[in-house]
Design a protein around this motif. Structure first.
Motif, PDB file in Angstrom:
ATOM      1  N   VAL A  56      66.901  39.135  76.344  1.00 42.94           N
ATOM      2  CA  VAL A  56      67.016  40.532  75.926  1.00 42.94           C
ATOM      3  C   VAL A  56      67.856  40.661  74.660  1.00 42.94           C
ATOM      4  O   VAL A  56      67.612  41.542  73.829  1.00 42.94           O
ATOM      5  CB  VAL A  56      67.612  41.380  77.074  1.00 42.94           C
ATOM      6  CG1 VAL A  56      69.047  40.975  77.376  1.00 42.94           C
ATOM      7  CG2 VAL A  56      67.533  42.864  76.732  1.00 42.94           C
ATOM      8  N   GLU A  57      68.832  39.747  74.470  1.00 42.34           N
ATOM      9  CA  GLU A  57      69.688  39.834  73.287  1.00 42.34           C
ATOM     10  C   GLU A  57      68.900  39.662  71.992  1.00 42.34           C
ATOM     11  O   GLU A  57      69.305  40.167  70.941  1.00 42.34           O
ATOM     12  CB  GLU A  57      70.802  38.779  73.344  1.00 42.34           C
ATOM     13  CG  GLU A  57      71.738  38.919  74.528  1.00 42.34           C
ATOM     14  CD  GLU A  57      71.308  38.096  75.719  1.00 42.34           C
ATOM     15  OE1 GLU A  57      72.180  37.688  76.496  1.00 42.34           O
ATOM     16  OE2 GLU A  57      70.077  37.847  75.861  1.00 42.34           O
ATOM     17  N   SER A  58      67.762  38.955  72.062  1.00 40.36           N
ATOM     18  CA  SER A  58      66.984  38.698  70.846  1.00 40.36           C
ATOM     19  C   SER A  58      66.238  39.932  70.365  1.00 40.36           C
ATOM     20  O   SER A  58      65.839  39.999  69.196  1.00 40.36           O
ATOM     21  CB  SER A  58      65.984  37.562  71.091  1.00 40.36           C
ATOM     22  OG  SER A  58      65.004  37.959  72.059  1.00 40.36           O
ATOM     23  N   LEU A  59      66.046  40.910  71.228  1.00 41.25           N
ATOM     24  CA  LEU A  59      65.295  42.113  70.846  1.00 41.25           C
ATOM     25  C   LEU A  59      66.146  43.376  70.846  1.00 41.25           C
ATOM     26  O   LEU A  59      65.863  44.303  70.100  1.00 41.25           O
ATOM     27  CB  LEU A  59      64.109  42.325  71.801  1.00 41.25           C
ATOM     28  CG  LEU A  59      63.044  41.233  71.835  1.00 41.25           C
ATOM     29  CD1 LEU A  59      61.957  41.594  72.842  1.00 41.25           C
ATOM     30  CD2 LEU A  59      62.423  41.030  70.456  1.00 41.25           C
ATOM     31  N   ALA A  60      67.175  43.420  71.698  1.00 41.92           N
ATOM     32  CA  ALA A  60      67.956  44.650  71.855  1.00 41.92           C
ATOM     33  C   ALA A  60      69.352  44.540  71.271  1.00 41.92           C
ATOM     34  O   ALA A  60      70.188  45.408  71.518  1.00 41.92           O
ATOM     35  CB  ALA A  60      68.047  45.015  73.344  1.00 41.92           C
ATOM     36  N   GLY A  61      69.615  43.485  70.492  1.00 45.48           N
ATOM     37  CA  GLY A  61      70.940  43.354  69.910  1.00 45.48           C
ATOM     38  C   GLY A  61      71.269  44.496  68.978  1.00 45.48           C
ATOM     39  O   GLY A  61      72.392  44.987  68.944  1.00 45.48           O
ATOM     40  N   GLN A  62      70.288  44.935  68.205  1.00 44.00           N
ATOM     41  CA  GLN A  62      70.445  46.096  67.341  1.00 44.00           C
ATOM     42  C   GLN A  62      69.503  47.181  67.864  1.00 44.00           C
ATOM     43  O   GLN A  62      69.265  47.272  69.051  1.00 44.00           O
ATOM     44  CB  GLN A  62      70.129  45.721  65.883  1.00 44.00           C
ATOM     45  CG  GLN A  62      71.003  44.606  65.328  1.00 44.00           C
ATOM     46  CD  GLN A  62      72.467  45.006  65.236  1.00 44.00           C
ATOM     47  OE1 GLN A  62      72.780  46.160  64.965  1.00 44.00           O
ATOM     48  NE2 GLN A  62      73.355  44.043  65.454  1.00 44.00           N
ATOM     49  N   GLU A  63      68.966  47.981  66.994  1.00 45.08           N
ATOM     50  CA  GLU A  63      68.009  49.011  67.426  1.00 45.08           C
ATOM     51  C   GLU A  63      66.668  48.359  67.753  1.00 45.08           C
ATOM     52  O   GLU A  63      66.152  47.542  66.999  1.00 45.08           O
ATOM     53  CB  GLU A  63      67.825  50.056  66.319  1.00 45.08           C
ATOM     54  CG  GLU A  63      66.919  51.211  66.719  1.00 45.08           C
ATOM     55  CD  GLU A  63      66.819  52.256  65.635  1.00 45.08           C
ATOM     56  OE1 GLU A  63      66.051  53.222  65.805  1.00 45.08           O
ATOM     57  OE2 GLU A  63      67.516  52.127  64.604  1.00 45.08           O
ATOM     58  N   ILE A  64      66.110  48.739  68.905  1.00 44.85           N
ATOM     59  CA  ILE A  64      64.848  48.147  69.342  1.00 44.85           C
ATOM     60  C   ILE A  64      63.711  48.638  68.462  1.00 44.85           C
ATOM     61  O   ILE A  64      63.603  49.838  68.180  1.00 44.85           O
ATOM     62  CB  ILE A  64      64.565  48.499  70.811  1.00 44.85           C
ATOM     63  CG1 ILE A  64      65.671  47.958  71.712  1.00 44.85           C
ATOM     64  CG2 ILE A  64      63.228  47.927  71.261  1.00 44.85           C
ATOM     65  CD1 ILE A  64      65.531  48.377  73.149  1.00 44.85           C
ATOM     66  N   ASP A  65      62.849  47.716  68.054  1.00 43.32           N
ATOM     67  CA  ASP A  65      61.673  48.080  67.281  1.00 43.32           C
ATOM     68  C   ASP A  65      60.632  48.725  68.201  1.00 43.32           C
ATOM     69  O   ASP A  65      60.460  48.308  69.350  1.00 43.32           O
ATOM     70  CB  ASP A  65      61.074  46.832  66.621  1.00 43.32           C
ATOM     71  CG  ASP A  65      60.027  47.172  65.582  1.00 43.32           C
ATOM     72  OD1 ASP A  65      58.929  47.626  65.981  1.00 43.32           O
ATOM     73  OD2 ASP A  65      60.293  46.984  64.392  1.00 43.32           O
ATOM     74  N   GLN A  66      59.956  49.742  67.697  1.00 39.14           N
ATOM     75  CA  GLN A  66      58.923  50.418  68.485  1.00 39.14           C
ATOM     76  C   GLN A  66      57.872  49.447  68.994  1.00 39.14           C
ATOM     77  O   GLN A  66      57.325  49.620  70.089  1.00 39.14           O
ATOM     78  CB  GLN A  66      58.251  51.502  67.627  1.00 39.14           C
ATOM     79  CG  GLN A  66      59.082  52.748  67.389  1.00 39.14           C
ATOM     80  CD  GLN A  66      58.995  53.728  68.538  1.00 39.14           C
ATOM     81  OE1 GLN A  66      58.154  53.594  69.426  1.00 39.14           O
ATOM     82  NE2 GLN A  66      59.853  54.727  68.532  1.00 39.14           N
ATOM     83  N   ASP A  67      57.578  48.427  68.205  1.00 40.00           N
ATOM     84  CA  ASP A  67      56.530  47.474  68.592  1.00 40.00           C
ATOM     85  C   ASP A  67      56.964  46.546  69.725  1.00 40.00           C
ATOM     86  O   ASP A  67      56.134  45.801  70.254  1.00 40.00           O
ATOM     87  CB  ASP A  67      56.110  46.634  67.382  1.00 40.00           C
ATOM     88  CG  ASP A  67      55.357  47.454  66.351  1.00 40.00           C
ATOM     89  OD1 ASP A  67      54.857  48.533  66.714  1.00 40.00           O
ATOM     90  OD2 ASP A  67      55.276  47.021  65.193  1.00 40.00           O
ATOM     91  N   ASP A  68      58.239  46.586  70.096  1.00 43.67           N
ATOM     92  CA  ASP A  68      58.727  45.717  71.172  1.00 43.67           C
ATOM     93  C   ASP A  68      58.815  46.430  72.511  1.00 43.67           C
ATOM     94  O   ASP A  68      59.324  45.855  73.483  1.00 43.67           O
ATOM     95  CB  ASP A  68      60.108  45.152  70.808  1.00 43.67           C
ATOM     96  CG  ASP A  68      60.033  44.141  69.676  1.00 43.67           C
ATOM     97  OD1 ASP A  68      59.007  43.445  69.587  1.00 43.67           O
ATOM     98  OD2 ASP A  68      60.987  44.058  68.889  1.00 43.67           O
ATOM     99  N   ARG A  69      58.320  47.653  72.583  1.00 43.30           N
ATOM    100  CA  ARG A  69      58.329  48.365  73.859  1.00 43.30           C
ATOM    101  C   ARG A  69      57.548  47.580  74.907  1.00 43.30           C
ATOM    102  O   ARG A  69      56.479  47.063  74.624  1.00 43.30           O
ATOM    103  CB  ARG A  69      57.706  49.752  73.702  1.00 43.30           C
ATOM    104  CG  ARG A  69      58.546  50.724  72.906  1.00 43.30           C
ATOM    105  CD  ARG A  69      57.781  52.015  72.671  1.00 43.30           C
ATOM    106  NE  ARG A  69      56.547  51.773  71.933  1.00 43.30           N
ATOM    107  CZ  ARG A  69      55.368  52.310  72.254  1.00 43.30           C
ATOM    108  NH1 ARG A  69      55.259  53.087  73.308  1.00 43.30           N
ATOM    109  NH2 ARG A  69      54.310  52.055  71.520  1.00 43.30           N
ATOM    110  N   TYR A  70      58.111  47.517  76.099  1.00 42.77           N
ATOM    111  CA  TYR A  70      57.499  46.856  77.259  1.00 42.77           C
ATOM    112  C   TYR A  70      57.405  45.335  77.107  1.00 42.77           C
ATOM    113  O   TYR A  70      56.703  44.697  77.900  1.00 42.77           O
ATOM    114  CB  TYR A  70      56.116  47.444  77.557  1.00 42.77           C
ATOM    115  CG  TYR A  70      56.164  48.890  77.991  1.00 42.77           C
ATOM    116  CD1 TYR A  70      56.607  49.233  79.267  1.00 42.77           C
ATOM    117  CD2 TYR A  70      55.776  49.911  77.132  1.00 42.77           C
ATOM    118  CE1 TYR A  70      56.654  50.567  79.665  1.00 42.77           C
ATOM    119  CE2 TYR A  70      55.829  51.242  77.531  1.00 42.77           C
ATOM    120  CZ  TYR A  70      56.268  51.564  78.799  1.00 42.77           C
ATOM    121  OH  TYR A  70      56.315  52.876  79.182  1.00 42.77           O
TER     122      TYR A  70
END
Length: 262
Positions: A56-70
């Motif tokens: 999860v740290e690789s995607l949510a460390g900063q602001e989550i990109d819309q394309d990474d939902r789910y």
């Protein structure tokens, strides 16, 4: 014979048809645009659900990109039930209830919000629900990465004055202001954990990807069919009016020919 088309009544009809046609064109284009948008979103969500799990740290460390939902993510840490929350107004399968939101503290000192699942509401509005506790010690979780909720994205209006330990929106920025550690952006919708617990909150169903905007495509075609109906109806009325006037004129001529002379 067609001079009647310049009468006020027919000019009003022409104006209506000329206004209706571009309106139907616009509505059809809007529905087609929604079809393309929803189809792209459906494809993206489907691909994210099937993608391999990542920390999860690789995607949510900063602001989550819309394309990474789910996206499927993993995390290892310990639950912090002392700062757990209940998320109000979360019906499931037609029953009122709450989401159980518990921070999971990570090895680096940060934490991520975990939606552990759903519990039914109490017998009355003032009765707190029964919430199964999380496992103690270190746990490994897997879940779906979700964006923080806002009033616009959720359709819920946030308001103060809620009972202690309850929120309306799962918003990591707002919730993080009350916590003694930093939260990662967004939250994780739990799909599995080790060790498991029994009893546990009911799992949150996977997102309904749907038909990818198939209804919007049908509505777009429907609006453009209405253009043909409007033009066909307009021409039909003109032909009928012209035919009636020809028949009336022919009747007048026949009457004059058969009338007795002086």
């Amino acid at each position: 014979m067609y001079r009647f088309l310049l009468t006020p009544r027919w000019i009003a009809l022409h104006v209506v048809v000329l206004l209706v046609i571009p309106a139907f064109v616009f509505l059809g284009q809007w529905q087609f645009g929604r079809f393309e948008e929803r189809s792209a979103n459906s494809d993206r969500v489907t691909a994210n659900l099937a993608a391999p799990a990542v920390p999860v740290e690789s995607l949510a460390g900063q602001e989550i990109d819309q394309d990474d939902r789910y996206r499927t993510v993993t995390a290892t840490g310990a639950y912090d039930p002392a700062h757990g929350l209940l998320v109000r107004r979360r019906p499931q399968e037609g029953r009122p209830g709450y989401f159980v939101l518990t921070p999971l503290t990570l090895a680096d000192g940060r934490a991520v919000l975990v939606n552990r699942g759903w519990v039914k509401a109490g017998a009355t509005a003032d009765t707190p629900p029964e919430v199964p506790p999380p496992p103690t010690g270190q746990v490994n979780i897997t879940g779906r990465l979700r964006l923080s909720e806002t009033e616009e994205s959720s359709g819920l209006r946030d308001r103060p004055g809620l009972p202690a330990g309850q929120v309306l929106l799962i918003n990591s920025d707002a919730i993080g202001q009350r916590l003694p550690y930093r939260l990662l952006d967004g939250y994780v919708e739990l799909t599995g954990q080790r060790p498991e617990t029994d009893p546990a909150p009911a799992p949150v169903p996977a997102p309904d990807v749907g038909s990818g905007g198939g209804l919007n495509l049908a509505y777009g075609v429907q609006w453009w069919l209405f253009i043909g109906v409007a033009i066909g109806g307009w021409l039909l009325l003109i032909r009928r009016e012209a035919a009636d006037r020809r028949a009336a004129a022919a009747g007048d001529v026949a009457a004059e020919e058969t009338a007795p002379t002086g």
